[in-house]
Design a protein around this motif. Sequence first.
Motif, PDB file in Angstrom:
ATOM      1  N   ASP A 270      10.745 -10.880   6.848  1.00  8.78           N
ATOM      2  CA  ASP A 270       9.555 -10.847   5.992  1.00  8.78           C
ATOM      3  C   ASP A 270       8.365 -10.247   6.739  1.00  8.78           C
ATOM      4  OD1 ASP A 270      11.051 -12.010   4.043  1.00  8.78           O
ATOM      5  OD2 ASP A 270       9.975 -13.919   3.993  1.00  8.78           O
ATOM      6  N   GLU A 271       8.200 -10.636   7.989  1.00  6.66           N
ATOM      7  CA  GLU A 271       7.081 -10.111   8.771  1.00  6.66           C
ATOM      8  C   GLU A 271       7.229  -8.608   8.991  1.00  6.66           C
ATOM      9  OE1 GLU A 271       5.909 -10.687  13.278  1.00  6.66           O
ATOM     10  OE2 GLU A 271       5.216 -12.428  12.117  1.00  6.66           O
ATOM     11  N   LEU A 272       8.457  -8.155   9.206  1.00  9.50           N
ATOM     12  CA  LEU A 272       8.712  -6.722   9.348  1.00  9.50           C
ATOM     13  C   LEU A 272       8.333  -5.986   8.069  1.00  9.50           C
ATOM     14  CD1 LEU A 272      10.083  -4.150  10.634  1.00  9.50           C
ATOM     15  CD2 LEU A 272      12.199  -4.948   9.546  1.00  9.50           C
ATOM     16  N   ILE A 273       8.727  -6.521   6.920  1.00 12.15           N
ATOM     17  CA  ILE A 273       8.440  -5.874   5.638  1.00 12.15           C
ATOM     18  C   ILE A 273       6.933  -5.790   5.408  1.00 12.15           C
ATOM     19  CG2 ILE A 273       8.614  -6.175   3.129  1.00 12.15           C
ATOM     20  CD1 ILE A 273      11.458  -7.271   3.617  1.00 12.15           C
ATOM     21  N   ILE A 274       6.222  -6.865   5.679  1.00 10.41           N
ATOM     22  CA  ILE A 274       4.770  -6.857   5.508  1.00 10.41           C
ATOM     23  C   ILE A 274       4.127  -5.838   6.450  1.00 10.41           C
ATOM     24  CG2 ILE A 274       2.671  -8.226   5.871  1.00 10.41           C
ATOM     25  CD1 ILE A 274       4.299 -10.644   4.792  1.00 10.41           C
ATOM     26  N   ALA A 275       4.650  -5.746   7.671  1.00 13.57           N
ATOM     27  CA  ALA A 275       4.129  -4.757   8.624  1.00 13.57           C
ATOM     28  C   ALA A 275       4.386  -3.341   8.133  1.00 13.57           C
ATOM     29  CB  ALA A 275       4.766  -4.961   9.994  1.00 13.57           C
ATOM     30  N   MET A 276       5.535  -3.108   7.509  1.00 14.28           N
ATOM     31  CA  MET A 276       5.843  -1.785   6.964  1.00 14.28           C
ATOM     32  C   MET A 276       4.889  -1.432   5.831  1.00 14.28           C
ATOM     33  SD  MET A 276      10.039  -1.806   6.995  1.00 14.28           S
ATOM     34  CE  MET A 276      10.206  -0.151   6.294  1.00 14.28           C
ATOM     35  N   LEU A 277       4.605  -2.403   4.974  1.00 13.76           N
ATOM     36  CA  LEU A 277       3.664  -2.165   3.880  1.00 13.76           C
ATOM     37  C   LEU A 277       2.263  -1.893   4.417  1.00 13.76           C
ATOM     38  CD1 LEU A 277       4.871  -4.954   1.414  1.00 13.76           C
ATOM     39  CD2 LEU A 277       5.096  -2.486   1.082  1.00 13.76           C
ATOM     40  N   GLU A 278       1.876  -2.643   5.440  1.00 13.04           N
ATOM     41  CA  GLU A 278       0.560  -2.435   6.045  1.00 13.04           C
ATOM     42  C   GLU A 278       0.460  -1.059   6.686  1.00 13.04           C
ATOM     43  OE1 GLU A 278      -0.526  -4.951   9.437  1.00 13.04           O
ATOM     44  OE2 GLU A 278      -2.479  -5.191   8.477  1.00 13.04           O
ATOM     45  N   ASP A 279       1.505  -0.667   7.390  1.00 11.58           N
ATOM     46  CA  ASP A 279       1.522   0.648   8.032  1.00 11.58           C
ATOM     47  C   ASP A 279       1.434   1.755   6.991  1.00 11.58           C
ATOM     48  OD1 ASP A 279       2.124   2.393  10.485  1.00 11.58           O
ATOM     49  OD2 ASP A 279       3.775   2.953   9.159  1.00 11.58           O
ATOM     50  N   HIS A 280       2.129   1.575   5.869  1.00 13.22           N
ATOM     51  CA  HIS A 280       2.091   2.577   4.797  1.00 13.22           C
ATOM     52  C   HIS A 280       0.681   2.732   4.244  1.00 13.22           C
ATOM     53  CE1 HIS A 280       3.018   4.836   1.215  1.00 13.22           C
ATOM     54  NE2 HIS A 280       2.527   3.867   0.465  1.00 13.22           N
ATOM     55  N   VAL A 281       0.009   1.607   4.004  1.00 12.06           N
ATOM     56  CA  VAL A 281      -1.361   1.665   3.478  1.00 12.06           C
ATOM     57  C   VAL A 281      -2.289   2.333   4.485  1.00 12.06           C
ATOM     58  CG1 VAL A 281      -3.360   0.283   2.797  1.00 12.06           C
ATOM     59  CG2 VAL A 281      -1.096  -0.296   1.925  1.00 12.06           C
ATOM     60  N   GLU A 282      -2.168   1.952   5.755  1.00 16.12           N
ATOM     61  CA  GLU A 282      -3.030   2.534   6.782  1.00 16.12           C
ATOM     62  C   GLU A 282      -2.833   4.041   6.884  1.00 16.12           C
ATOM     63  OE1 GLU A 282      -2.159   0.391  10.328  1.00 16.12           O
ATOM     64  OE2 GLU A 282      -3.398  -1.346   9.784  1.00 16.12           O
ATOM     65  N   GLN A 283      -1.574   4.476   6.860  1.00 11.34           N
ATOM     66  CA  GLN A 283      -1.307   5.913   6.937  1.00 11.34           C
ATOM     67  C   GLN A 283      -1.814   6.643   5.691  1.00 11.34           C
ATOM     68  OE1 GLN A 283       2.176   7.655   8.643  1.00 11.34           O
ATOM     69  NE2 GLN A 283       2.991   5.685   9.309  1.00 11.34           N
ATOM     70  N   SER A 284      -1.642   6.034   4.530  1.00 16.04           N
ATOM     71  CA  SER A 284      -2.115   6.654   3.291  1.00 16.04           C
ATOM     72  C   SER A 284      -3.629   6.829   3.317  1.00 16.04           C
ATOM     73  CB  SER A 284      -1.714   5.802   2.081  1.00 16.04           C
ATOM     74  OG  SER A 284      -0.319   5.705   1.968  1.00 16.04           O
ATOM     75  N   ILE A 285      -4.319   5.791   3.771  1.00 16.48           N
ATOM     76  CA  ILE A 285      -5.779   5.857   3.851  1.00 16.48           C
ATOM     77  C   ILE A 285      -6.209   6.941   4.822  1.00 16.48           C
ATOM     78  CG2 ILE A 285      -7.831   4.613   4.655  1.00 16.48           C
ATOM     79  CD1 ILE A 285      -6.562   2.059   3.506  1.00 16.48           C
ATOM     80  N   ARG A 286      -5.563   6.993   5.977  1.00 18.47           N
ATOM     81  CA  ARG A 286      -5.917   7.996   6.988  1.00 18.47           C
ATOM     82  C   ARG A 286      -5.695   9.413   6.471  1.00 18.47           C
ATOM     83  NH1 ARG A 286      -3.652   5.634  10.771  1.00 18.47           N
ATOM     84  NH2 ARG A 286      -1.619   6.652  10.773  1.00 18.47           N
TER      85      ARG A 286
END
Length: 204
Positions: free
Chosen positions: A57-73
Amino acid sequence: MSRVRTRPTRDDTCEKLFEAAAHVFEEQGIGSVSIEAIAAAAGFSRGAFYSNFKSKDELIIAMLEDHVEQSIRRCLDLLAKHKDPADYIAAFRNMDRTRQDPLGRSPLLHMEMILFVARAEKRRPELAKRLRARRQMITEIVETTAKNTGKTFQDPAWVGAILLALEDGFRLHRLIDPETTPADSFLRAADDLRAAIGVAFDAP
């Protein structure tokens, strides 16, 4: 003399785990994939996984967070280069998608992971944080483009929420019925809306 790094950094390890997890999730389904399978697909031991994440679960949440951060950047980088809204939309349309993160390349997996997290009510606040970050990003784009063109919005945050909902809706429609939902549907809609409500930008 500097030492040559022979062990991967945490970022390197996370990137490999993200890519491996995306691959096995798509192949086997999120619920059935074990931590061992993810670690093995990435070429790591179980211990290497747990040195970075406490659970799947923590890995999945980290993947979602990374996706949002990259999209914003990516979006803000484009915005810095293209001041005119039409130029920005054109640049976004022509952006190299192959350089995106695993969830950017696979909208279906992205949606599946969101639903997987949302099934547990206690994890929904994690999704809410990412949703708010995406809304804020689009609000910043709306505010910046309005400023660059000398226009004004009554409520940029609401416009951002509308655009985000539009994007998510078209993404879902694209997955369900790609024949009648072109890949650039959201961008076409955003461009059409920009032109259609151009007069409203000047409203006091």
